[in-house]
Design a protein around this motif. Structure first.
Motif, short mmCIF file in Angstrom:
data_model
loop_
_atom_site.label_atom_id
_atom_site.label_comp_id
_atom_site.label_asym_id
_atom_site.label_seq_id
_atom_site.Cartn_x
_atom_site.Cartn_y
_atom_site.Cartn_z
N ASP A 185 -3.42 1.85 -3.45
CA ASP A 185 -3.82 2.99 -2.60
C ASP A 185 -2.87 4.17 -2.81
O ASP A 185 -2.51 4.86 -1.84
N ALA A 186 -2.44 4.39 -4.03
CA ALA A 186 -1.51 5.48 -4.34
C ALA A 186 -1.87 6.06 -5.69
O ALA A 186 -2.37 5.35 -6.58
N LYS A 187 -1.63 7.34 -5.88
CA LYS A 187 -1.94 8.02 -7.13
C LYS A 187 -1.16 7.39 -8.27
O LYS A 187 0.06 7.23 -8.21
N GLY A 247 -1.01 1.83 -8.95
CA GLY A 247 -0.81 2.22 -7.56
C GLY A 247 -1.67 1.41 -6.61
O GLY A 247 -2.84 1.15 -6.90
N ALA A 250 0.84 -1.19 0.00
CA ALA A 250 0.00 0.00 0.00
C ALA A 250 0.87 1.25 0.00
O ALA A 250 1.91 1.30 0.68
N GLY A 251 0.46 2.24 -0.77
CA GLY A 251 1.20 3.49 -0.85
C GLY A 251 2.30 3.49 -1.90
O GLY A 251 2.96 4.50 -2.10
N LYS A 252 2.48 2.38 -2.60
CA LYS A 252 3.54 2.26 -3.60
C LYS A 252 2.95 2.19 -5.02
O LYS A 252 1.81 1.79 -5.21
N THR A 253 3.77 2.56 -6.01
CA THR A 253 3.37 2.45 -7.41
C THR A 253 4.36 1.56 -8.16
O THR A 253 5.54 1.49 -7.79
#
Length: 291
Positions: free
Chosen positions: A281-283, A279, A250-253
């Motif tokens: 949970d990341a843009k 992503g 989570a938070g990674k692309t």
């Protein structure tokens, strides 16, 4: 004794049920954001062609950090027409080959698994000889953890070389590969594929060569055709755990690309996407949000 066995069995059943409940794809995919991505026929365009300025005008921009999709996203269908027709970088065009296919891509996760869903309308068949008679359709995607040079610009093209099988005059035994590819250093792509014939699924990687097995991340891959629409869904453990599996967090692309082999095609005669980002949970271009 029988009561003890029953208790153990009941505990196992409850544990299994709890795990199953916490790891299920979205009940309603219509509520998951979809990104329309055009996959197109690439002709003979290996990375050597992409990076050669005298052949490909975009090579100069690539050296300056531009992405392939940044330059070409609005013209992918037109590019596919040129190559499928044989007017550009395709010495052996297939009459009636679909130049491009619009695909709806959706992603989600539940904290344990990543779910990827691909949907598209089947193009009209070309009528050409079946290259892979066992599989009308194959779908594959690759993930890369920002360690392969230019993967964030060119996507899966870093695995596509002019000396690999089905390229003109190439070695029929040579597969896709990453220049300098190595599992230990992270110089590889995580690869997963579904085949329509028997519903086979493959979990491998592309490093110094393409390997179709060894991963332990792919839980399930299912595909079906409803009318003229194909839908293929992959369930992949975020943690991976096998050879060539990239651990997703989570938070990674991650760099992401996919391909559709339609109309019994094989090798380079597929429809491919440009490189995008996925992503957790990341843009990103495609966001897998927790459900």
């Amino acid at each position: 004794m029988s009561m003890k066995i029953s208790a153990i069995a009941l505990g196992a059943m409850l544990a299994f049920g709890a795990g199953a409940a916490s790891a299920a794809e979205p009940a309603d995919w219509s509520k998951v954001a979809a990104k329309k991505i055009t996959v197109f026929y690439p002709g003979v365009s290996p990375i050597e062609w992409i990076t050669k300025g005298s052949d490909h005008g975009g090579a100069r921009l690539l050296k300056k950090g531009e992405t392939c999709v940044g330059c070409h996203e609005e013209e992918l269908a037109d590019m596919g027409k040129k190559m499928a027709s044989g007017s550009k970088i395709e010495p052996t065009p297939i009459a009636g080959k679909a130049p491009s296919i619009p695909v709806s891509v959706q992603a989600a996760h539940d904290g344990e698994n990543l779910y990827l869903r691909f949907s598209w309308k089947e193009p009209k068949a070309s009528g050409a000889a079946k290259m892979d008679a066992d599989n009308q359709v194959k779908v594959a995607f690759m993930l890369e953890a920002n360690k392969v040079e230019r993967a964030d610009q060119s996507g899966c093209w870093e695995t596509c070389h002019g000396d690999a099988r089905t390229m003109p005059g190439a070695d029929d035994k040579k597969t896709k590969y990453v220049k300098g590819g190595d599992l230990a250093s992270g110089q590889y792509y995580d690869l997963m594929q579904w085949r329509s014939g028997k519903g086979d699924m493959h979990d491998g990687y592309v490093a110094d060569k393409r390997v179709m097995e060894g991963g332990k991340g792919l839980v399930k891959a299912e595909g079906k055709k409803n009318g003229d629409t194909w839908t293929v869904t992959f369930t992949r453990k975020l943690a991976g755990g096998g050879q060539g599996d990239i651990a997703l967090a989570a938070g990674k692309t991650y760099n992401f690309g996919f391909a559709v082999h339609d109309d019994f095609a094989t090798g380079r005669f597929h429809q491919v996407s440009m490189g995008y980002t996925l992503g957790i949970d990341a843009k990103a271009d495609i966001v897998a949000a927790k459900q």
